[in-house]
Design an enzyme around this catalytic site. Structure first.
Site, PDB file in Angstrom:
ATOM      1  N   TYR A  48       0.851  -1.189   0.000  1.00 29.35           N
ATOM      2  CA  TYR A  48       0.000   0.000   0.000  1.00 29.35           C
ATOM      3  C   TYR A  48       0.885   1.237   0.000  1.00 29.35           C
ATOM      4  O   TYR A  48       1.936   1.270   0.674  1.00 29.35           O
ATOM      5  CB  TYR A  48      -0.911   0.006   1.229  1.00 29.35           C
ATOM      6  N   ASP A  62      -0.918  15.962   5.788  1.00 32.67           N
ATOM      7  CA  ASP A  62      -1.795  15.258   4.852  1.00 32.67           C
ATOM      8  C   ASP A  62      -3.078  16.061   4.652  1.00 32.67           C
ATOM      9  O   ASP A  62      -4.152  15.699   5.127  1.00 32.67           O
ATOM     10  CB  ASP A  62      -2.100  13.858   5.399  1.00 32.67           C
ATOM     11  N   ASP A  89      -2.955   5.642  -2.775  1.00 31.55           N
ATOM     12  CA  ASP A  89      -3.925   6.642  -2.331  1.00 31.55           C
ATOM     13  C   ASP A  89      -3.884   7.827  -3.292  1.00 31.55           C
ATOM     14  O   ASP A  89      -2.877   8.530  -3.381  1.00 31.55           O
ATOM     15  CB  ASP A  89      -3.536   7.058  -0.907  1.00 31.55           C
ATOM     16  N   ASP A  91      -5.997  10.390  -3.083  1.00 31.29           N
ATOM     17  CA  ASP A  91      -6.712  11.491  -2.437  1.00 31.29           C
ATOM     18  C   ASP A  91      -8.071  11.722  -3.105  1.00 31.29           C
ATOM     19  O   ASP A  91      -8.838  10.793  -3.282  1.00 31.29           O
ATOM     20  CB  ASP A  91      -5.858  12.761  -2.433  1.00 31.29           C
ATOM     21  N   HIS A 116      -7.309   4.394  -4.798  1.00 33.63           N
ATOM     22  CA  HIS A 116      -8.604   4.767  -4.229  1.00 33.63           C
ATOM     23  C   HIS A 116      -8.763   6.282  -4.267  1.00 33.63           C
ATOM     24  O   HIS A 116      -7.800   7.044  -4.163  1.00 33.63           O
ATOM     25  CB  HIS A 116      -8.817   4.201  -2.824  1.00 33.63           C
ATOM     26  N   GLU A 118     -11.335   9.441  -2.787  1.00 38.08           N
ATOM     27  CA  GLU A 118     -12.225   9.678  -1.659  1.00 38.08           C
ATOM     28  C   GLU A 118     -13.250  10.769  -1.941  1.00 38.08           C
ATOM     29  O   GLU A 118     -13.163  11.486  -2.941  1.00 38.08           O
ATOM     30  CB  GLU A 118     -11.406  10.021  -0.418  1.00 38.08           C
ATOM     31  N   CYS A 126      -6.607  14.179   7.022  1.00 41.05           N
ATOM     32  CA  CYS A 126      -6.447  12.773   7.413  1.00 41.05           C
ATOM     33  C   CYS A 126      -7.793  12.199   7.822  1.00 41.05           C
ATOM     34  O   CYS A 126      -8.575  12.831   8.538  1.00 41.05           O
ATOM     35  CB  CYS A 126      -5.449  12.672   8.562  1.00 41.05           C
ATOM     36  N   ARG A 161     -13.184   5.433  -1.653  1.00 41.09           N
ATOM     37  CA  ARG A 161     -13.128   5.635  -0.202  1.00 41.09           C
ATOM     38  C   ARG A 161     -14.215   6.634   0.188  1.00 41.09           C
ATOM     39  O   ARG A 161     -14.396   7.660  -0.469  1.00 41.09           O
ATOM     40  CB  ARG A 161     -11.761   6.178   0.205  1.00 41.09           C
ATOM     41  N   GLU A 191     -13.829   4.620   5.605  1.00 38.08           N
ATOM     42  CA  GLU A 191     -12.824   5.169   6.516  1.00 38.08           C
ATOM     43  C   GLU A 191     -13.379   5.408   7.909  1.00 38.08           C
ATOM     44  O   GLU A 191     -14.542   5.779   8.091  1.00 38.08           O
ATOM     45  CB  GLU A 191     -12.276   6.482   5.943  1.00 38.08           C
ATOM     46  N   ASN A 213      -8.786  -0.047   7.155  1.00 40.36           N
ATOM     47  CA  ASN A 213      -7.587   0.744   7.431  1.00 40.36           C
ATOM     48  C   ASN A 213      -7.206   0.583   8.895  1.00 40.36           C
ATOM     49  O   ASN A 213      -7.869   1.131   9.781  1.00 40.36           O
ATOM     50  CB  ASN A 213      -7.858   2.216   7.100  1.00 40.36           C
TER      51      ASN A 213
END
Length: 301
Positions: A48, A62, A89, A91, A116, A118, A126, A161, A191, A213
């Site tokens: 990952y 982040d 990721d 974002d 992924h 989101e 985060c 996500r 998440e 996660n």
């Protein structure tokens, strides 16, 4: 030697097969290409690549400050050093739906097995912090539809996500997960689930693979793979674990050098020179062309 012998296309097929196998797979988070090689050597199913780790390694929080170019470049460097499939990721997709579409093709070009995207506002934060905001359903589904339409390799995994549980609750998360699957998501990343029953609720809502996660210091307990498999989770990630442990060791070593004037007290905790050479496969380079690569491999330390 050099890079992975497994093609990106083969890695994508492998990821699809893993997720369809009925058993849970573990993807530790890599913070560098060499750490990805270590993950592979230790027998994990995949790698990952965390957006938080990529940002933090640049000295940034982040909150969506990294660019598509930075993420694709670093993720590609990591992916090409391992035969394992790598999930990255992405974002919020780095912009509007057309930007999302470009992001998918850049990540395909970089050799990733999937990503992924989101449903937070941009700038995001985060997933285990308070005060998150999510976009409306139309915006969230447009991102996923753009991603699914843009991919050229049908085996490139598009994972959605959703952070909506922290904002509107678990029933809203179930509804959004279903809508994201309808928009083209191949898998769901819910998440900041509170407990195992919430993972079960997501599992009951969709027929696609579900990711858990397991990040330290977050909203969820650190459940075991057996516990997660018992509620139907297909993949578990440990996104920041290796970075945190490595930076913790680095901090302790610097403090020891400052206090004692030497690193001697920490040598026993270090990767030896021989082990490091083994990880980067010095011997293979030596065999490749002894006329150029003529160094000696040390037997100890």
């Amino acid at each position: 030697m050099l890079y992975s012998k497994t093609t990106p296309e083969q890695k994508r097929v492998a990821l699809r097969e893993m997720l369809a196998s009925g058993t849970i797979v573990q993807f530790p988070g890599a913070f560098s290409p060499l750490s990805a090689r270590l993950i592979e050597e230790k027998g994990f199913a995949g790698v990952y690549i965390s957006g938080a780790v990529l940002a933090n390694d640049l000295g940034l929080p982040d909150i969506g400050l990294t660019t598509l170019t930075e993420v694709a470049t670093r993720a590609g460097q990591i992916a090409r050093m391992t035969d394992l499939p790598c999930l990255v990721d992405a974002d919020t997709g780095f912009g509007e739906p057309m930007n999302v579409a470009r992001s998918i093709q850049e990540l395909e070009n970089a050799g990733l097995a999937g990503c992924h995207i989101e449903d937070q506002f941009n700038p995001k934060r985060c997933g285990h912090l308070d005060g998150k905001n999510v976009v409306d359903l139309d915006t969230a589904t447009k991102r996923i539809r753009a991603a699914a339409d843009a991919r050229r390799d049908p085996n490139f995994l598009i994972m959605a996500r959703t952070d909506i549980r922290a904002v509107e609750g678990i029933e809203a998360a179930q509804g959004r997960a279903r809508a994201l699957v309808d928009a083209g998501a191949d898998a769901i990343f819910p998440e900041a689930m509170k407990d195992l029953s919430e993972f079960q609720a997501i599992r009951d809502a969709v027929d696609v693979p579900v990711l858990a996660n397991m990040t330290e210091f977050g909203k969820s307990d650190l459940f075991t793979v057996d516990q997660l498999q018992s509620v139907g989770v297909n993949m578990v990630i440990y996104p920041v674990t290796l970075l945190r442990i490595a930076m913790g060791a680095a901090e302790r070593t610097l403090e020891s050098i400052k206090a004692t004037g030497s690193q001697e007290a920490q040598v026993e905790n270090m990767l030896t020179r021989a082990r490091l050479y083994d990880l980067v496969d010095y011997e293979a380079y030596n065999r490749f062309d002894t006329g150029v690569f003529n160094f000696q491999i040390p037997g100890v330390r």
